[in-house]
Design a protein around this motif. Structure first.
Motif, PDB file in Angstrom:
ATOM      1  N   ASP A  41       6.540   0.379  -1.438  1.00  0.00           N
ATOM      2  CA  ASP A  41       5.990   0.907  -2.681  1.00  0.00           C
ATOM      3  C   ASP A  41       6.479   2.351  -2.798  1.00  0.00           C
ATOM      4  OD1 ASP A  41       2.661   0.866  -4.069  1.00  0.00           O
ATOM      5  OD2 ASP A  41       4.374   2.117  -4.584  1.00  0.00           O
ATOM      6  N   THR A  56       6.327   3.421   2.438  1.00  0.00           N
ATOM      7  CA  THR A  56       6.310   1.967   2.373  1.00  0.00           C
ATOM      8  C   THR A  56       7.295   1.524   1.304  1.00  0.00           C
ATOM      9  OG1 THR A  56       4.554   1.963   0.727  1.00  0.00           O
ATOM     10  CG2 THR A  56       3.881   1.990   3.039  1.00  0.00           C
ATOM     11  N   MET A  98       0.851  -1.205   0.000  1.00  0.00           N
ATOM     12  CA  MET A  98       0.000   0.000   0.000  1.00  0.00           C
ATOM     13  C   MET A  98       0.877   1.242   0.000  1.00  0.00           C
ATOM     14  SD  MET A  98      -3.390   0.029   0.330  1.00  0.00           S
ATOM     15  CE  MET A  98      -3.876   1.316   1.465  1.00  0.00           C
ATOM     16  N   PRO A  99       0.650   2.150  -0.928  1.00  0.00           N
ATOM     17  CA  PRO A  99       1.470   3.367  -0.925  1.00  0.00           C
ATOM     18  C   PRO A  99       1.056   4.290   0.222  1.00  0.00           C
ATOM     19  CG  PRO A  99      -0.189   3.478  -2.643  1.00  0.00           C
ATOM     20  CD  PRO A  99      -0.314   2.131  -2.040  1.00  0.00           C
ATOM     21  N   VAL A 103      -0.417   7.543   1.762  1.00  0.00           N
ATOM     22  CA  VAL A 103      -1.434   8.515   1.334  1.00  0.00           C
ATOM     23  C   VAL A 103      -1.414   9.704   2.284  1.00  0.00           C
ATOM     24  CG1 VAL A 103      -3.880   8.952   0.948  1.00  0.00           C
ATOM     25  CG2 VAL A 103      -2.913   6.716   0.353  1.00  0.00           C
TER      26      VAL A 103
END
Lengths: 325, 102
Positions: free
Chosen positions: A30, A28, A1-2, A4
């Motif tokens: 990512d 993360t 999950m990036p 946000v």
């Protein structure tokens, strides 16, 4: 999950908490981060704009790609005019013709050197249409001291991100300066018993502490009084001042109607809040100045000078020995 | 003939004197060598309408620490408006404060 970053519909010194709940540096594996605008996004005060730009610049340096969501929200055009989007969405195409910024705001500026700062300060007074030297001095003073703090203390080749806006109806200039440097705790660690972000922020606002020397009133190059002076200018005009670093923020509250002006050496003697935040790797400052209350800037300096010695046994009296001609 | 060294702050640091790097340079290359040679200095703030405590600190704190009150006999602050005067006084006061007054 990036990662946000959620941008609330608005963020100001009056209501900063939602914005500051973001875990800005919780990257993360990512290597992407999203800035998600509230669908009814309206407004970010300059300090939040400066923080986002500093953060986006940091992402760019460490190879994290920044993307945006709800970029079509109506208030985003304002962020384009403030210059934020060139850091978070460089390919954003505005539907408007770019206006000259004069009269209402100073677009986001990356300040990396003394020369950058000199140019920024010389440009800002005509841009804000400040109609007196006293008002200009109050604004220039705050921007200079806060930006110099970044250039001197943030470490490495850290730049300051600076923006400002003039709210004509309220006669208020809001200034925001942010960096992603080492933070205040790192600068003061080991001195004066400073071991956590909250203590570091409070001590940094007392004159003499952040001169990065254990001697009273700092080193030959730095008295550690810039934050004290700047906070006092906001305080004198009855406005907010916010300082955040690491996991804590301090907010000087607005003076109530009828409350006497009382500048204080100890920031906790002011009506204020100290609150935890998710985390900011670096430092950010928000200064609001009610320019209709600046009056004679020299009166502000005199009060600050008195507050400087508030906790001392005696105010020194060398004035008669200084030759002024 | 006045043999004192004159420093025109406006020429070096413009009407809002805030650049600490310039202040340090003036301090290190002009003020400190001049007072070491027992010569006087005039720091002229004509056309300077504002300054910061940081600038004035970088300019005169070290000579004040080194020379104490004797530095005040060697230096003249010229054409200071009230703001510059007030900031100069603040820096002088905290630079010369004695430990027993803390």
């Amino acid at each position: 999950m990036p990662l946000v970053i959620s941008i609330p519909n608005q963020c100001s010194t009056n209501a900063p908490r939602k914005f500051l709940e973001n875990d800005f540096f919780g990257f993360t594996e990512d290597k992407t981060a999203f800035i998600k605008f509230h669908p009814a996004f309206v407004y970010l005060q300059p300090f939040a704009i400066s923080m986002l730009a500093a953060w986006a610049d940091y992402c760019n340096q460490v190879g994290v790609r920044v993307e945006t969501e709800n970029i079509k929200a109506s208030g985003v055009e304002y962020l384009w005019r403030m210059g934020l989007l060139k850091y978070v969405q460089p390919d954003y195409k505005s539907t408007r013709t770019e206006h000259e910024p004069s009269g209402r705001f100073i677009p986001l500026t990356k300040v990396a050197t003394s020369e950058d700062l000199r140019k920024f300060i010389s440009d800002l007074v005509p841009l804000l249409h400040l109609d007196s030297v006293d008002k200009a001095n109050a604004v220039r003073y705050c921007i200079s001291e806060m930006t110099r703090n970044v250039l001197e203390h943030a470490g490495g080749n850290c730049s300051a991100f600076v923006s400002a806006q003039f709210f004509k109806d309220a006669q208020r200039v809001s200034i925001g300066v942010a960096d992603t440097g080492v933070g205040i705790l790192s600068t003061l660690k080991g001195k004066y018993g400073v071991a956590d972000d909250g203590t570091a922020i409070i001590e940094a606002m007392k004159p003499g502490i952040s001169g990065t020397s254990a001697n009273m009133y700092g080193s030959k190059d730095n008295a550690g009084a810039g934050l004290f002076f700047t906070k006092s200018i906001a305080d004198f005009t009855g406005e907010y001042f916010v300082l955040l670093s690491g996991n804590t923020y301090y907010r000087l509250m607005r003076r109530r109607i009828g409350e006497k002006i009382r500048l204080s050496f100890d920031p906790l003697q002011n009506r204020s809040q100290v609150c935890p935040i998710k985390g900011w790797n670096g430092t950010a400052v928000a200064i609001d100045i009610n320019i209709s209350r600046v009056g004679n800037f020299n009166d502000i300096v005199s009060l600050i000078r008195d507050a400087f010695f508030e906790s001392r046994k005696a105010k020194p009296s060398f004035a008669a020995k200084v030759k002024f001609t | 003939m006045d043999t004192r060294i004159q420093i025109a702050v406006f020429e070096i640091a413009s009407n809002f004197a805030e650049n600490k790097d310039i202040a340090k340079e003036i301090r290190d290359t002009i003020i400190l060598p001049t007072i070491k040679n027992n010569k006087g200095i005039i720091i002229d703030f004509a056309k300077v309408d504002g300054t910061t405590q940081s600038f004035i600190h970088a300019l005169i704190n070290e000579p004040l620490r080194e020379q104490g009150e004797a530095f005040l006999k060697m230096v003249e602050f010229k054409n200071c408006n009230n703001i510059v005067k007030n900031i100069v006084l603040a820096v002088v006061e905290y630079s010369l404060i004695r430990p027993e007054d803390l």
